[in-house]
Design an enzyme around this catalytic site. Sequence first.
Site, mmCIF file in Angstrom:
data_model
loop_
_atom_site.group_PDB
_atom_site.id
_atom_site.type_symbol
_atom_site.label_atom_id
_atom_site.label_comp_id
_atom_site.label_asym_id
_atom_site.label_seq_id
_atom_site.Cartn_x
_atom_site.Cartn_y
_atom_site.Cartn_z
ATOM 1 N N ALA A 83 0.709 -1.417 0.030
ATOM 2 C CA ALA A 83 0.193 -0.173 0.031
ATOM 3 C C ALA A 83 0.723 0.529 0.266
ATOM 4 O O ALA A 83 0.596 1.874 -0.540
ATOM 5 C CB ALA A 83 -1.042 -0.187 1.045
ATOM 6 N N HIS A 127 16.736 6.956 26.366
ATOM 7 C CA HIS A 127 16.827 5.569 27.749
ATOM 8 C C HIS A 127 16.026 5.487 27.986
ATOM 9 O O HIS A 127 15.568 6.261 28.878
ATOM 10 C CB HIS A 127 18.685 5.585 27.654
ATOM 11 C CG HIS A 127 19.196 4.788 28.641
ATOM 12 N ND1 HIS A 127 18.525 3.204 27.952
ATOM 13 C CD2 HIS A 127 18.588 4.099 29.937
ATOM 14 C CE1 HIS A 127 18.877 2.283 29.175
ATOM 15 N NE2 HIS A 127 19.303 2.567 30.520
#
Length: 468
Positions: free
Chosen positions: A323, A447
């Site tokens: 798509a 993080h």
Amino acid sequence: MSYDVIVIGGGPGGYVCAIKAAQLGLKTALVEKRDTFGGTCVNVGCIPSKALLHATEMLLEAEHSFDALGIEIGKPKANLGKLMAHKLNTVEQNTKGLVFLMKKNKIDTFRGTGRVLGEGKVAIAGEDGGTQEIEARNIVIATGSDVAGIPGVDVAFDEKVIVSSTGALEFGKVPGHLVVVGGGVIGLELGSVWARLGARVTVVEYLDTILGGMDGEVAKQFQRMLAKQGMTFRLGARVTGVAKAGKGAAVTFEPVKGGNAETIEADAVLVATGRKPFTEELGLAKAGVVLDERGRVRIDGRFQTSIPGIYAIGDVVAGPMLAHKAEEEGVAVAEIIAGKAGHVNYDVIPGVVYTSPEVASVGKTEEELKKAGVAYTAGKFPFTANGRARAMLQTEGFVKVLADKATDRVLGVHIVGFGAGEMIHEAAVLMEFGGSSEDLARTCHAHPTMSEAVKEAALAAFSRPIHM
Ligand code: NAI
């Protein structure tokens, strides 16, 4: 009625093309034969399958991870009726959104089957039997693809017992044994849905690997993960017969390398052996539009067919049947028609398999680089060494970064793991800008995130990982 552009087909390629053309000031018409816009993807493909995949992935989590995470809910149970209602609701929200977008962009929409009458003319056959003609300086064919079936094998789809992807989205009850013919994207995604709901799933695949064309190492590890989830694989097996048998069906296959044929019984069979370009009823031969040897509409570098002013995009032309590839082509051809420089970078088209875990990839595989004789470095990082993955109990899988040995330019990134389909896009952006594995490795990553594994794999390609 006269337009600047008529787009035939309202799937992701066609409707996106129509919106872009309208945004560029072109008077635009969109012809669609379904009741709703969005094509296969929104109606019976990407969107409904993701609704079922997400719901059943939650079930899998509840069954296998909640206890270890410290959540006690008793034995979770799927309600198939409610799952299907969620699927239908998801589709409806998307198709309604598309009606809104067509209106917002002042696109004239026509319900019916479009036929190209030659340069600048399209006939639209309505359901009532009536036909009307509209004209445009440019025509864009975006009619997509249809189920290909098994080459050389007569398959009588009833969409109840012997089904294509469409029927596999709406089984009335969970099949006891589901045989999937074809270990490609559709087979593994929809096979996963029914396996999670309790079906025994056997995948029969011609090649020696599932997900042919994907990076071999990724495909191998992914197969082990699916086997752990209970799927059975019969590889190197050519299916030669699919037939109704009693209330169920029988699937016959033989080893590709030679040997005795075998027949297995199934309550349902999903045939997912690829799709073919949909060019029926378009009148292309009469209009002089040339197809290639595989039945796809032949186009030049500007998406123009053999007839000036007639263009084609998406699944009906060459390239991956995705798509998002069709959408990019839709934008590019609208820009070209508007006199701008439309362009698609075919080297950077991500591919995602929405299983659990997901598989995602962009650019070249190791196999492709070896075949092309390109010297490369490979950096790998496993999610077992990623703190966030441990906290989420999602440590299966790894990231692999492939970079040119001489220039360090990233040529391919492959991920198998939780959220791979979202993580792949930082690699796509990097590659779009011609970035190196050092660029990726020196980009600060938040993080704790799964994406740190991408950074670490890049570090492994260009220098050494920190956390391993
Ligand atoms: P596919 O081309 O991905 O896989 C078909 C598989 O069937 C191949 O591995 C092939 O070797 C195997 N096969 C062919 N003949 C066989 C035989 N006689 N016996 C056993 N195996 C046989 O096609 P699929 O899965 O049907 O998907 C169709 C298209 O839709 C693909 O282009 C795919 O990329 C696209 N799609 C993409 C999705 C995504 O990006 N997540 C989701 C669903 C479809």
